[in-house]
Design a protein around this motif. Sequence first.
Motif, PDB file in Angstrom:
ATOM      1  N   GLU A   1       0.820  -1.215   0.000  1.00 43.54           N
ATOM      2  CA  GLU A   1       0.000   0.000   0.000  1.00 43.54           C
ATOM      3  C   GLU A   1       0.855   1.267   0.000  1.00 43.54           C
ATOM      4  OE1 GLU A   1      -2.549  -0.535   3.391  1.00 43.54           O
ATOM      5  OE2 GLU A   1      -3.921  -1.850   2.279  1.00 43.54           O
ATOM      6  N   LYS A   2       2.029   1.168   0.611  1.00 46.74           N
ATOM      7  CA  LYS A   2       2.939   2.321   0.670  1.00 46.74           C
ATOM      8  C   LYS A   2       3.926   2.323  -0.501  1.00 46.74           C
ATOM      9  CE  LYS A   2       2.704   2.331   5.705  1.00 46.74           C
ATOM     10  NZ  LYS A   2       2.459   3.649   6.234  1.00 46.74           N
ATOM     11  N   ASN A   3       3.733   1.371  -1.428  1.00 50.96           N
ATOM     12  CA  ASN A   3       4.598   1.228  -2.610  1.00 50.96           C
ATOM     13  C   ASN A   3       6.070   1.019  -2.247  1.00 50.96           C
ATOM     14  OD1 ASN A   3       2.499   1.508  -4.553  1.00 50.96           O
ATOM     15  ND2 ASN A   3       2.484   3.694  -4.126  1.00 50.96           N
ATOM     16  N   LEU A   4       6.291   0.330  -1.152  1.00 55.05           N
ATOM     17  CA  LEU A   4       7.658   0.028  -0.733  1.00 55.05           C
ATOM     18  C   LEU A   4       8.143  -1.302  -1.291  1.00 55.05           C
ATOM     19  CD1 LEU A   4       7.405   1.118   3.013  1.00 55.05           C
ATOM     20  CD2 LEU A   4       8.420   2.389   1.105  1.00 55.05           C
ATOM     21  N   ASP A   5       7.222  -2.111  -1.823  1.00 56.04           N
ATOM     22  CA  ASP A   5       7.610  -3.420  -2.343  1.00 56.04           C
ATOM     23  C   ASP A   5       8.575  -3.299  -3.515  1.00 56.04           C
ATOM     24  OD1 ASP A   5       5.348  -2.327  -3.636  1.00 56.04           O
ATOM     25  OD2 ASP A   5       4.743  -4.273  -4.410  1.00 56.04           O
ATOM     26  N   GLU A  34      19.917  -5.493  -6.276  1.00 57.22           N
ATOM     27  CA  GLU A  34      21.198  -4.801  -6.203  1.00 57.22           C
ATOM     28  C   GLU A  34      22.156  -5.478  -5.226  1.00 57.22           C
ATOM     29  OE1 GLU A  34      22.692  -0.534  -4.515  1.00 57.22           O
ATOM     30  OE2 GLU A  34      20.932  -0.517  -5.822  1.00 57.22           O
ATOM     31  N   LYS A  35      21.638  -5.905  -4.109  1.00 57.09           N
ATOM     32  CA  LYS A  35      22.473  -6.513  -3.065  1.00 57.09           C
ATOM     33  C   LYS A  35      21.703  -7.677  -2.452  1.00 57.09           C
ATOM     34  CE  LYS A  35      25.944  -6.058   0.009  1.00 57.09           C
ATOM     35  NZ  LYS A  35      27.299  -6.259  -0.258  1.00 57.09           N
ATOM     36  N   PRO A  36      21.754  -8.854  -3.099  1.00 57.21           N
ATOM     37  CA  PRO A  36      20.991 -10.002  -2.600  1.00 57.21           C
ATOM     38  C   PRO A  36      21.386 -10.371  -1.171  1.00 57.21           C
ATOM     39  CG  PRO A  36      21.857 -10.439  -4.785  1.00 57.21           C
ATOM     40  CD  PRO A  36      22.490  -9.154  -4.305  1.00 57.21           C
ATOM     41  N   PHE A  37      20.391 -10.746  -0.424  1.00 57.57           N
ATOM     42  CA  PHE A  37      20.595 -11.176   0.953  1.00 57.57           C
ATOM     43  C   PHE A  37      20.895 -12.662   0.929  1.00 57.57           C
ATOM     44  CE2 PHE A  37      18.754 -12.585   5.085  1.00 57.57           C
ATOM     45  CZ  PHE A  37      19.671 -11.954   5.905  1.00 57.57           C
ATOM     46  N   THR A  38      22.164 -13.019   1.061  1.00 59.91           N
ATOM     47  CA  THR A  38      22.537 -14.433   1.003  1.00 59.91           C
ATOM     48  C   THR A  38      22.094 -15.130   2.276  1.00 59.91           C
ATOM     49  OG1 THR A  38      24.722 -13.917   1.891  1.00 59.91           O
ATOM     50  CG2 THR A  38      24.516 -14.010  -0.499  1.00 59.91           C
ATOM     51  N   GLY A  39      21.667 -16.336   2.107  1.00 57.36           N
ATOM     52  CA  GLY A  39      21.228 -17.135   3.240  1.00 57.36           C
ATOM     53  C   GLY A  39      19.757 -16.949   3.559  1.00 57.36           C
ATOM     54  N   ALA A  40      19.064 -16.124   2.797  1.00 57.46           N
ATOM     55  CA  ALA A  40      17.641 -15.908   3.047  1.00 57.46           C
ATOM     56  C   ALA A  40      16.858 -17.149   2.648  1.00 57.46           C
ATOM     57  CB  ALA A  40      17.136 -14.701   2.265  1.00 57.46           C
ATOM     58  N   SER A  41      15.873 -17.439   3.435  1.00 59.19           N
ATOM     59  CA  SER A  41      15.007 -18.563   3.094  1.00 59.19           C
ATOM     60  C   SER A  41      13.769 -18.034   2.400  1.00 59.19           C
ATOM     61  CB  SER A  41      14.614 -19.317   4.370  1.00 59.19           C
ATOM     62  OG  SER A  41      13.750 -18.521   5.155  1.00 59.19           O
ATOM     63  N   SER A  42      12.983 -18.944   1.872  1.00 57.75           N
ATOM     64  CA  SER A  42      11.767 -18.517   1.181  1.00 57.75           C
ATOM     65  C   SER A  42      10.795 -17.839   2.138  1.00 57.75           C
ATOM     66  CB  SER A  42      11.105 -19.702   0.487  1.00 57.75           C
ATOM     67  OG  SER A  42      10.700 -20.650   1.445  1.00 57.75           O
ATOM     68  N   SER A  43      10.933 -18.075   3.444  1.00 55.44           N
ATOM     69  CA  SER A  43      10.022 -17.430   4.395  1.00 55.44           C
ATOM     70  C   SER A  43      10.321 -15.945   4.538  1.00 55.44           C
ATOM     71  CB  SER A  43      10.100 -18.106   5.768  1.00 55.44           C
ATOM     72  OG  SER A  43      11.372 -17.914   6.341  1.00 55.44           O
ATOM     73  N   ASP A  44      11.470 -15.494   4.044  1.00 56.96           N
ATOM     74  CA  ASP A  44      11.813 -14.077   4.099  1.00 56.96           C
ATOM     75  C   ASP A  44      11.161 -13.299   2.970  1.00 56.96           C
ATOM     76  OD1 ASP A  44      13.496 -14.466   6.303  1.00 56.96           O
ATOM     77  OD2 ASP A  44      15.175 -14.975   5.011  1.00 56.96           O
ATOM     78  N   ALA A  45      10.709 -13.985   1.961  1.00 54.99           N
ATOM     79  CA  ALA A  45      10.101 -13.334   0.807  1.00 54.99           C
ATOM     80  C   ALA A  45       8.642 -13.041   1.108  1.00 54.99           C
ATOM     81  CB  ALA A  45      10.206 -14.235  -0.413  1.00 54.99           C
ATOM     82  N   PRO A  46       8.104 -12.041   0.461  1.00 50.83           N
ATOM     83  CA  PRO A  46       6.682 -11.779   0.621  1.00 50.83           C
ATOM     84  C   PRO A  46       5.876 -12.983   0.131  1.00 50.83           C
ATOM     85  CG  PRO A  46       7.586 -10.424  -1.140  1.00 50.83           C
ATOM     86  CD  PRO A  46       8.731 -11.132  -0.491  1.00 50.83           C
ATOM     87  N   PRO A  47       4.680 -13.165   0.666  1.00 51.18           N
ATOM     88  CA  PRO A  47       3.891 -14.350   0.290  1.00 51.18           C
ATOM     89  C   PRO A  47       3.748 -14.558  -1.207  1.00 51.18           C
ATOM     90  CG  PRO A  47       2.849 -13.172   2.094  1.00 51.18           C
ATOM     91  CD  PRO A  47       4.022 -12.330   1.641  1.00 51.18           C
ATOM     92  N   SER A  48       3.657 -13.503  -1.994  1.00 53.89           N
ATOM     93  CA  SER A  48       3.473 -13.657  -3.443  1.00 53.89           C
ATOM     94  C   SER A  48       4.747 -14.080  -4.172  1.00 53.89           C
ATOM     95  CB  SER A  48       2.985 -12.339  -4.044  1.00 53.89           C
ATOM     96  OG  SER A  48       3.949 -11.323  -3.854  1.00 53.89           O
ATOM     97  N   GLU A  49       5.900 -14.010  -3.510  1.00 50.24           N
ATOM     98  CA  GLU A  49       7.167 -14.367  -4.146  1.00 50.24           C
ATOM     99  C   GLU A  49       7.699 -15.715  -3.703  1.00 50.24           C
ATOM    100  OE1 GLU A  49      10.120 -11.323  -3.719  1.00 50.24           O
ATOM    101  OE2 GLU A  49       8.779  -9.754  -4.381  1.00 50.24           O
ATOM    102  N   LYS A  50       6.953 -16.455  -2.898  1.00 45.50           N
ATOM    103  CA  LYS A  50       7.426 -17.756  -2.433  1.00 45.50           C
ATOM    104  C   LYS A  50       7.421 -18.756  -3.575  1.00 45.50           C
ATOM    105  CE  LYS A  50       6.598 -17.681   2.387  1.00 45.50           C
ATOM    106  NZ  LYS A  50       6.117 -18.393   3.513  1.00 45.50           N
ATOM    107  N   PRO A  51       8.411 -19.653  -3.572  1.00 45.49           N
ATOM    108  CA  PRO A  51       8.473 -20.675  -4.622  1.00 45.49           C
ATOM    109  C   PRO A  51       7.315 -21.627  -4.582  1.00 45.49           C
ATOM    110  CG  PRO A  51      10.321 -20.927  -3.053  1.00 45.49           C
ATOM    111  CD  PRO A  51       9.471 -19.772  -2.612  1.00 45.49           C
ATOM    112  N   GLY A  89      12.277  -4.877  -3.637  1.00 48.69           N
ATOM    113  CA  GLY A  89      12.693  -5.725  -4.757  1.00 48.69           C
ATOM    114  C   GLY A  89      13.946  -5.218  -5.427  1.00 48.69           C
ATOM    115  N   ASP A  90      14.018  -3.899  -5.658  1.00 49.58           N
ATOM    116  CA  ASP A  90      15.216  -3.308  -6.266  1.00 49.58           C
ATOM    117  C   ASP A  90      16.436  -3.511  -5.380  1.00 49.58           C
ATOM    118  OD1 ASP A  90      13.658  -2.497  -8.381  1.00 49.58           O
ATOM    119  OD2 ASP A  90      13.566  -0.381  -7.752  1.00 49.58           O
TER     120      ASP A  90
END
Length: 83
Positions: free
Chosen positions: A53-57, A66-83, A61-62
């Motif tokens: 709603e605040k257009n922060l997604d 630019e700087k991927p968070f290594t070691g992140a699990s799928s639970s760190d992603a927003p629900p719509s981006e989960k595998p 994402g950007d």
Amino acid sequence: MTSISPECNDLKKEYDDCFNKWYANKFLQGDTTPACEEIFTLYRACIWKAIKEKNLDTLIGDARKEKPFTGASSSDAPPSEKP
């Protein structure tokens, strides 16, 4: 501390209370069985709704591109981006 959206404050408090109780009474005693998962799922969904709603997604994402968070699990992603 309050949540990113006033709509999420009650869920945040409920999750914080659950987590703190689990941490003190279970985790520190050696029991690593997950707890509070249901309330965490609800709280995370509320947060991601507020982020969108605040257009922060887009910014998040950007930043991840630019700087991927290594070691992140799928639970760190927003629900719509989960595998």
